[in-house]
Design a protein around this motif. Structure first.
Motif, PDB file in Angstrom:
ATOM      1  N   ALA A 239      22.164 -10.543 -25.763  1.00  0.00           N
ATOM      2  CA  ALA A 239      21.447 -10.074 -26.956  1.00  0.00           C
ATOM      3  C   ALA A 239      21.834  -8.634 -27.283  1.00  0.00           C
ATOM      4  CB  ALA A 239      19.940 -10.194 -26.757  1.00  0.00           C
ATOM      5  N   GLU A 240      21.869  -7.760 -26.280  1.00  0.00           N
ATOM      6  CA  GLU A 240      22.249  -6.363 -26.490  1.00  0.00           C
ATOM      7  C   GLU A 240      23.710  -6.261 -26.925  1.00  0.00           C
ATOM      8  OE1 GLU A 240      21.369  -4.145 -22.952  1.00  0.00           O
ATOM      9  OE2 GLU A 240      19.215  -4.563 -23.090  1.00  0.00           O
ATOM     10  N   LEU A 241      24.560  -7.079 -26.334  1.00  0.00           N
ATOM     11  CA  LEU A 241      25.976  -7.087 -26.685  1.00  0.00           C
ATOM     12  C   LEU A 241      26.158  -7.499 -28.147  1.00  0.00           C
ATOM     13  CD1 LEU A 241      28.935  -7.428 -24.821  1.00  0.00           C
ATOM     14  CD2 LEU A 241      28.699  -9.498 -26.140  1.00  0.00           C
ATOM     15  N   ILE A 242      25.426  -8.524 -28.579  1.00  0.00           N
ATOM     16  CA  ILE A 242      25.523  -8.977 -29.967  1.00  0.00           C
ATOM     17  C   ILE A 242      24.987  -7.911 -30.918  1.00  0.00           C
ATOM     18  CG2 ILE A 242      24.661 -10.673 -31.633  1.00  0.00           C
ATOM     19  CD1 ILE A 242      24.901 -12.776 -29.341  1.00  0.00           C
ATOM     20  N   ASP A 243      23.920  -7.210 -30.539  1.00  0.00           N
ATOM     21  CA  ASP A 243      23.414  -6.107 -31.364  1.00  0.00           C
ATOM     22  C   ASP A 243      24.485  -5.028 -31.518  1.00  0.00           C
ATOM     23  OD1 ASP A 243      20.950  -7.308 -31.772  1.00  0.00           O
ATOM     24  OD2 ASP A 243      19.925  -6.125 -30.211  1.00  0.00           O
ATOM     25  N   ASP A 244      25.165  -4.696 -30.411  1.00  0.00           N
ATOM     26  CA  ASP A 244      26.228  -3.694 -30.469  1.00  0.00           C
ATOM     27  C   ASP A 244      27.391  -4.190 -31.331  1.00  0.00           C
ATOM     28  OD1 ASP A 244      27.406  -1.162 -29.733  1.00  0.00           O
ATOM     29  OD2 ASP A 244      28.722  -2.276 -28.374  1.00  0.00           O
ATOM     30  N   LEU A 245      27.748  -5.459 -31.184  1.00  0.00           N
ATOM     31  CA  LEU A 245      28.795  -6.048 -32.027  1.00  0.00           C
ATOM     32  C   LEU A 245      28.447  -5.920 -33.500  1.00  0.00           C
ATOM     33  CD1 LEU A 245      29.879  -9.471 -30.466  1.00  0.00           C
ATOM     34  CD2 LEU A 245      31.347  -7.532 -30.986  1.00  0.00           C
ATOM     35  N   ASP A 246      27.194  -6.199 -33.831  1.00  0.00           N
ATOM     36  CA  ASP A 246      26.764  -6.155 -35.226  1.00  0.00           C
ATOM     37  C   ASP A 246      26.780  -4.724 -35.771  1.00  0.00           C
ATOM     38  OD1 ASP A 246      25.898  -7.822 -37.452  1.00  0.00           O
ATOM     39  OD2 ASP A 246      24.005  -6.712 -37.305  1.00  0.00           O
ATOM     40  N   ARG A 247      26.489  -3.743 -34.923  1.00  0.00           N
ATOM     41  CA  ARG A 247      26.579  -2.337 -35.352  1.00  0.00           C
ATOM     42  C   ARG A 247      28.034  -1.960 -35.639  1.00  0.00           C
ATOM     43  NH1 ARG A 247      22.392  -1.779 -31.800  1.00  0.00           N
ATOM     44  NH2 ARG A 247      23.682  -1.368 -29.986  1.00  0.00           N
ATOM     45  N   ARG A 248      28.943  -2.420 -34.792  1.00  0.00           N
ATOM     46  CA  ARG A 248      30.356  -2.100 -34.940  1.00  0.00           C
ATOM     47  C   ARG A 248      31.033  -2.930 -36.034  1.00  0.00           C
ATOM     48  NH1 ARG A 248      32.809  -0.634 -29.183  1.00  0.00           N
ATOM     49  NH2 ARG A 248      30.935   0.047 -28.121  1.00  0.00           N
ATOM     50  N   HIS A 249      30.560  -4.165 -36.202  1.00  0.00           N
ATOM     51  CA  HIS A 249      31.155  -5.113 -37.152  1.00  0.00           C
ATOM     52  C   HIS A 249      30.025  -5.810 -37.913  1.00  0.00           C
ATOM     53  CE1 HIS A 249      34.919  -4.473 -35.042  1.00  0.00           C
ATOM     54  NE2 HIS A 249      34.254  -4.646 -33.921  1.00  0.00           N
ATOM     55  N   PRO A 250      29.457  -5.131 -38.922  1.00  0.00           N
ATOM     56  CA  PRO A 250      28.306  -5.670 -39.658  1.00  0.00           C
ATOM     57  C   PRO A 250      28.550  -7.095 -40.167  1.00  0.00           C
ATOM     58  CG  PRO A 250      28.723  -3.409 -40.300  1.00  0.00           C
ATOM     59  CD  PRO A 250      29.881  -3.832 -39.439  1.00  0.00           C
ATOM     60  N   GLY A 251      27.526  -7.920 -39.947  1.00  0.00           N
ATOM     61  CA  GLY A 251      27.579  -9.309 -40.386  1.00  0.00           C
ATOM     62  C   GLY A 251      27.897 -10.267 -39.259  1.00  0.00           C
ATOM     63  N   LEU A 252      28.477  -9.768 -38.180  1.00  0.00           N
ATOM     64  CA  LEU A 252      28.847 -10.643 -37.078  1.00  0.00           C
ATOM     65  C   LEU A 252      27.611 -11.180 -36.352  1.00  0.00           C
ATOM     66  CD1 LEU A 252      31.329 -11.854 -35.795  1.00  0.00           C
ATOM     67  CD2 LEU A 252      31.508  -9.856 -34.335  1.00  0.00           C
ATOM     68  N   GLY A 253      26.607 -10.352 -36.209  1.00  0.00           N
ATOM     69  CA  GLY A 253      25.386 -10.774 -35.520  1.00  0.00           C
ATOM     70  C   GLY A 253      24.718 -11.969 -36.172  1.00  0.00           C
ATOM     71  N   GLU A 254      24.647 -11.961 -37.498  1.00  0.00           N
ATOM     72  CA  GLU A 254      23.985 -13.074 -38.189  1.00  0.00           C
ATOM     73  C   GLU A 254      24.800 -14.362 -38.114  1.00  0.00           C
ATOM     74  OE1 GLU A 254      25.076 -12.680 -42.879  1.00  0.00           O
ATOM     75  OE2 GLU A 254      23.725 -11.168 -42.050  1.00  0.00           O
ATOM     76  N   LYS A 255      26.078 -14.268 -37.832  1.00  0.00           N
ATOM     77  CA  LYS A 255      26.905 -15.463 -37.633  1.00  0.00           C
ATOM     78  C   LYS A 255      26.650 -16.097 -36.270  1.00  0.00           C
ATOM     79  CE  LYS A 255      29.465 -15.194 -41.386  1.00  0.00           C
ATOM     80  NZ  LYS A 255      29.455 -16.200 -42.417  1.00  0.00           N
ATOM     81  N   LEU A 256      26.122 -15.287 -35.329  1.00  0.00           N
ATOM     82  CA  LEU A 256      25.920 -15.752 -33.965  1.00  0.00           C
ATOM     83  C   LEU A 256      24.470 -16.086 -33.635  1.00  0.00           C
ATOM     84  CD1 LEU A 256      28.206 -13.145 -32.165  1.00  0.00           C
ATOM     85  CD2 LEU A 256      28.804 -15.447 -32.922  1.00  0.00           C
ATOM     86  N   VAL A 257      23.537 -15.358 -34.237  1.00  0.00           N
ATOM     87  CA  VAL A 257      22.127 -15.477 -33.873  1.00  0.00           C
ATOM     88  C   VAL A 257      21.277 -15.750 -35.101  1.00  0.00           C
ATOM     89  CG1 VAL A 257      20.172 -14.227 -32.858  1.00  0.00           C
ATOM     90  CG2 VAL A 257      22.458 -13.893 -31.935  1.00  0.00           C
ATOM     91  N   ASP A 258      20.272 -16.601 -34.910  1.00  0.00           N
ATOM     92  CA  ASP A 258      19.297 -16.895 -35.966  1.00  0.00           C
ATOM     93  C   ASP A 258      17.934 -17.017 -35.310  1.00  0.00           C
ATOM     94  OD1 ASP A 258      18.220 -17.544 -38.473  1.00  0.00           O
ATOM     95  OD2 ASP A 258      18.496 -19.691 -38.111  1.00  0.00           O
ATOM     96  N   GLY A 259      16.995 -16.219 -35.744  1.00  0.00           N
ATOM     97  CA  GLY A 259      15.651 -16.275 -35.184  1.00  0.00           C
ATOM     98  C   GLY A 259      15.584 -15.938 -33.711  1.00  0.00           C
ATOM     99  N   GLY A 260      16.450 -15.050 -33.267  1.00  0.00           N
ATOM    100  CA  GLY A 260      16.436 -14.632 -31.870  1.00  0.00           C
ATOM    101  C   GLY A 260      17.107 -15.599 -30.914  1.00  0.00           C
ATOM    102  N   LYS A 261      17.748 -16.632 -31.440  1.00  0.00           N
ATOM    103  CA  LYS A 261      18.446 -17.608 -30.597  1.00  0.00           C
ATOM    104  C   LYS A 261      19.868 -17.789 -31.102  1.00  0.00           C
ATOM    105  CE  LYS A 261      14.348 -20.197 -29.409  1.00  0.00           C
ATOM    106  NZ  LYS A 261      13.727 -21.504 -29.290  1.00  0.00           N
ATOM    107  N   LEU A 262      20.736 -18.207 -30.199  1.00  0.00           N
ATOM    108  CA  LEU A 262      22.105 -18.501 -30.618  1.00  0.00           C
ATOM    109  C   LEU A 262      22.095 -19.632 -31.628  1.00  0.00           C
ATOM    110  CD1 LEU A 262      24.028 -18.408 -27.228  1.00  0.00           C
ATOM    111  CD2 LEU A 262      24.216 -16.786 -29.110  1.00  0.00           C
ATOM    112  N   ARG A 263      22.925 -19.499 -32.637  1.00  0.00           N
ATOM    113  CA  ARG A 263      23.033 -20.567 -33.628  1.00  0.00           C
ATOM    114  C   ARG A 263      23.510 -21.843 -32.941  1.00  0.00           C
ATOM    115  NH1 ARG A 263      22.487 -19.625 -38.907  1.00  0.00           N
ATOM    116  NH2 ARG A 263      22.335 -17.458 -39.564  1.00  0.00           N
ATOM    117  N   ARG A 264      23.024 -22.944 -33.439  1.00  0.00           N
ATOM    118  CA  ARG A 264      23.299 -24.249 -32.843  1.00  0.00           C
ATOM    119  C   ARG A 264      24.787 -24.603 -32.854  1.00  0.00           C
ATOM    120  NH1 ARG A 264      20.829 -29.831 -35.145  1.00  0.00           N
ATOM    121  NH2 ARG A 264      21.857 -31.195 -33.685  1.00  0.00           N
TER     122      ARG A 264
END
Length: 92
Positions: free
Chosen positions: A29-54
């Motif tokens: 979760a922290e890694l994905i947050d950092d990814l999203d800070r560095r590469h905006p939009g990437l986090g929402e491609k991976l996570v939805d509602g606090g869980k990994l996308r199906r």
């Protein structure tokens, strides 16, 4: 030392074409947050509602994170995270 994150072709538009990027975090979760800070939009491609996308598979050192604690899987410096979109379909 950071964690290498391998990015699938379909998401490389968010990483300026990079096949792999670095990110930091003690958990996925922290890694994905950092990814999203560095590469905006990437986090929402991976996570939805606090869980990994199906339809996104994430591997930590070749192990499916769903068997390692999911979004709370522990990540260490030097680990490799691989993101793969799920593939479905075929012929009838």
């Amino acid at each position: 030392m950071a964690t290498e994150v391998r990015i699938p072709t379909i998401m490389r538009n968010l990483t300026d074409g990079a096949k792999a990027v670095e990110a930091s975090g003690a958990t996925l979760a922290e890694l994905i947050d950092d990814l999203d800070r560095r590469h905006p939009g990437l986090g929402e491609k991976l996570v939805d509602g606090g869980k990994l996308r199906r339809f996104v598979n994430v591997y930590l050192n070749d192990e499916d994170v769903r068997f390692l604690g999911g979004i709370e899987a522990q990540v260490a410096d030097g680990d490799t995270v691989t993101v793969l979109p799920a593939v479905a379909g075929g012929m009838r």
